[in-house]
Write an enzyme that holds these catalytic residues in place. Structure first.
Site, mmCIF file in Angstrom:
data_model
loop_
_atom_site.group_PDB
_atom_site.id
_atom_site.type_symbol
_atom_site.label_atom_id
_atom_site.label_comp_id
_atom_site.label_asym_id
_atom_site.label_seq_id
_atom_site.Cartn_x
_atom_site.Cartn_y
_atom_site.Cartn_z
ATOM 1 N N LEU A 1 0.452 -1.117 0.069
ATOM 2 C CA LEU A 1 0.113 -0.032 0.313
ATOM 3 C C LEU A 1 1.050 1.190 -0.334
ATOM 4 O O LEU A 1 2.150 1.500 0.254
ATOM 5 C CB LEU A 1 -1.079 -0.372 1.255
ATOM 6 C CG LEU A 1 -1.914 -1.264 1.417
ATOM 7 C CD1 LEU A 1 -2.321 -0.944 3.065
ATOM 8 C CD2 LEU A 1 -2.637 -1.369 -0.003
ATOM 9 N N ARG B 1 4.495 -0.995 -7.227
ATOM 10 C CA ARG B 1 5.705 -1.325 -8.111
ATOM 11 C C ARG B 1 6.979 -0.548 -9.012
ATOM 12 O O ARG B 1 7.925 -0.241 -8.690
ATOM 13 C CB ARG B 1 5.570 -1.460 -10.189
ATOM 14 C CG ARG B 1 4.840 -3.120 -10.039
ATOM 15 C CD ARG B 1 4.101 -3.548 -11.779
ATOM 16 N NE ARG B 1 4.314 -4.890 -11.743
ATOM 17 C CZ ARG B 1 2.960 -5.070 -11.760
ATOM 18 N NH1 ARG B 1 1.593 -4.107 -11.937
ATOM 19 N NH2 ARG B 1 2.267 -6.436 -11.612
ATOM 20 N N GLY C 1 -1.605 6.457 -2.913
ATOM 21 C CA GLY C 1 -2.566 6.204 -3.664
ATOM 22 C C GLY C 1 -3.725 5.321 -3.041
ATOM 23 O O GLY C 1 -5.204 5.874 -3.728
ATOM 24 N N HIS C 2 -3.083 4.365 -2.741
ATOM 25 C CA HIS C 2 -4.355 3.498 -2.313
ATOM 26 C C HIS C 2 -5.016 3.571 -0.795
ATOM 27 O O HIS C 2 -6.075 3.382 -1.000
ATOM 28 C CB HIS C 2 -4.000 2.141 -1.504
ATOM 29 C CG HIS C 2 -2.781 1.780 -2.794
ATOM 30 N ND1 HIS C 2 -1.220 0.913 -2.643
ATOM 31 C CD2 HIS C 2 -3.507 0.318 -3.489
ATOM 32 C CE1 HIS C 2 -1.199 -0.233 -4.136
ATOM 33 N NE2 HIS C 2 -2.250 -0.463 -4.130
ATOM 34 N N ASP D 1 -5.595 3.420 -13.009
ATOM 35 C CA ASP D 1 -6.026 2.168 -13.544
ATOM 36 C C ASP D 1 -7.389 2.452 -14.651
ATOM 37 O O ASP D 1 -8.235 1.811 -14.430
ATOM 38 C CB ASP D 1 -5.337 1.055 -12.983
ATOM 39 C CG ASP D 1 -4.292 0.729 -12.958
ATOM 40 O OD1 ASP D 1 -3.849 -0.079 -12.662
ATOM 41 O OD2 ASP D 1 -4.306 0.886 -11.315
ATOM 42 N N MET E 1 2.036 7.274 -8.739
ATOM 43 C CA MET E 1 2.628 6.583 -8.105
ATOM 44 C C MET E 1 1.984 4.719 -7.780
ATOM 45 O O MET E 1 1.035 4.472 -9.042
ATOM 46 C CB MET E 1 1.785 6.241 -6.381
ATOM 47 C CG MET E 1 2.075 8.093 -5.532
ATOM 48 S SD MET E 1 1.717 7.918 -4.060
ATOM 49 C CE MET E 1 2.523 9.019 -3.138
ATOM 50 N N SER E 2 2.946 4.290 -7.675
ATOM 51 C CA SER E 2 2.582 2.888 -7.854
ATOM 52 C C SER E 2 2.993 1.580 -6.769
ATOM 53 O O SER E 2 4.409 1.862 -6.801
ATOM 54 C CB SER E 2 3.028 2.306 -9.839
ATOM 55 O OG SER E 2 3.367 0.685 -9.186
ATOM 56 N N GLN F 1 -8.207 6.157 -10.192
ATOM 57 C CA GLN F 1 -8.269 6.060 -11.740
ATOM 58 C C GLN F 1 -7.211 6.027 -12.864
ATOM 59 O O GLN F 1 -6.441 5.148 -13.474
ATOM 60 C CB GLN F 1 -8.347 7.987 -12.269
ATOM 61 C CG GLN F 1 -8.575 7.986 -13.741
ATOM 62 C CD GLN F 1 -8.148 9.388 -13.565
ATOM 63 O OE1 GLN F 1 -8.909 11.012 -13.247
ATOM 64 N NE2 GLN F 1 -7.325 10.532 -14.986
#
Ligand code: AMP
Length: 343
Positions: A41, A214, A44-45, A177, A211-212, A175
């Site tokens: 997490l 990965r 963004g999450h 994804d 943000m991701s 958004q």
């Protein structure tokens, strides 16, 4: 603000436990917001969970790395898993929500094992593999679906399972994804699911990079250069906002940004540069994700893109190359929605 940590979150591993919890909520007439995640997490999450807490009496977050959305050669085995940090983040959020008097709190985390999610046949990532799947076509086959053929089958399938288990009133997706949000909306519509779908805005690093989970694999160099994707999408957006509605004009603006950054990187020494390949830049219809020749103002468009950051070359000893030492390529995706003009 309260520093009271409050009761620990409930962790559910079984379908029966989630259903019992859900049925208690229903008896108490409480609404339930649901945020599906694969863990690792980041802010963004958390912003989605916060939105869910503002709009519901209770929130469930799922943490499940779903194998069927990873292709056979994709990064399922190395997907970051940070269970303790994830729970700590959710507890910290709850403490903040209590302090600010938000409507709801995160009440539970659903973290099932794969045998719970796939109770009959083992999950497969093979295109022709057998099992019970939800496919949304052709929506799930373009763009991300073209690069990752089993991806949206896996996403739609696991979301259908999760929605059936958690039975939320409202689900929250990012958004970031964008094609996933269109696929989920279509699934909800086509299968008459009694669920509201809400989309949260993309949270970004200060340099604009979305943000991701990965991003931990990027390291300094690729983190800096990866922001080119958002800049390219912004250049395309500026064309549309400036009244240039045809595809070649819009794409050229994005491609110019990408080409210029690539030339800059190629001119650097291998121990300084971060090379990347463009997978696609797309100007698509917001409902079908089909490519547009012309943007129609009343409909708007989704400008999206994907780039692959190549492995870090000749790193110095003290360089931050990210988790895994910079040897894995990292695929970045991003998008900007240009909304329809008000009628
Ligand atoms: P994931 O764990 O990557 O499956 O993501 C779980 C949810 O968080 C999805 O709905 C994502 O779209 C959303 N999400 C991922 N990155 C971001 C971001 N940078 N900003 C807002 N939401 C995000």
């Amino acid at each position: 603000m309260s520093s009271n940590p409050g009761p620990a979150l409930d962790i559910y591993r079984t379908v029966a436990a989630v259903r019992a919890f859900r049925s208690e909520l229903r008896k108490a007439n409480q609404t339930l917001g649901f945020v599906p995640t694969m863990g690792a997490l980041h802010s963004g999450h958390i912003s989605l969970v916060e939105q869910a807490a503002a709009e519901n009496d209770a929130v469930v977050v799922s943490i499940y790395v779903n194998p069927t959305q990873f292709g056979v050669h994709e990064d399922l085995d190395s997907y970051p898993q940070t269970w303790d940090a994830d729970l700590a983040r959710l507890e910290t959020l709850n403490a903040r929500l209590r302090g600010t008097g938000a409507r709801g709190l995160v009440k539970a985390v659903f973290a099932p094992a794969t045998r719970v999610m796939y109770p009959v046949l083992p999950p497969t990532s093979e295109i022709n593999g057998t099992g019970s799947f939800v496919t949304i076509s052709p929506l799930g086959q373009v763009l991300e679906g073209a690069s990752r053929p089993v991806f949206f089958r896996g996403v739609a399938t696991v979301c259908m399972k999760l929605f059936n288990i958690v039975a939320p009133d409202t689900v929250y997706f990012g958004q970031k994804d964008v094609q996933q949000t269109v696929v989920i909306r279509r699934m909800v519509q086509d299968f008459h699911l009694d669920i509201q779908v809400r989309i949260g805005k993309t949270l970004r690093e200060v340099n604009g990079l979305a943000m991701s989970s990965r991003n931990v694999y990027l390291g300094d160099r690729r983190f800096r250069v990866g922001a080119v994707l958002y800049r390219a999408l912004q250049a395309a957006e500026a064309q549309i906002r400036g009244g240039k509605m045809n595809r070649p004009d819009i794409l050229q603006a994005a491609n110019d940004v990408v080409r210029s950054e690539r030339a800059t990187q190629e001119a650097l020494q291998p121990d300084q540069r971060a090379l990347f390949d463009v997978d696609y830049i797309s100007i698509a219809d917001p409902d079908t994700m089909e490519e547009l020749d012309e943007v129609v103002e009343s409909k708007g468009a989704v400008i999206s893109g994907a780039i692959k950051m190549m492995p870090v070359e000749n790193p110095s000893l003290d360089e931050d190359c990210g988790l895994g030492g910079g040897i894995v390529p990292v695929r970045l995706i991003d998008n900007i929605i240009v909304g329809p003009a008000a009628p």
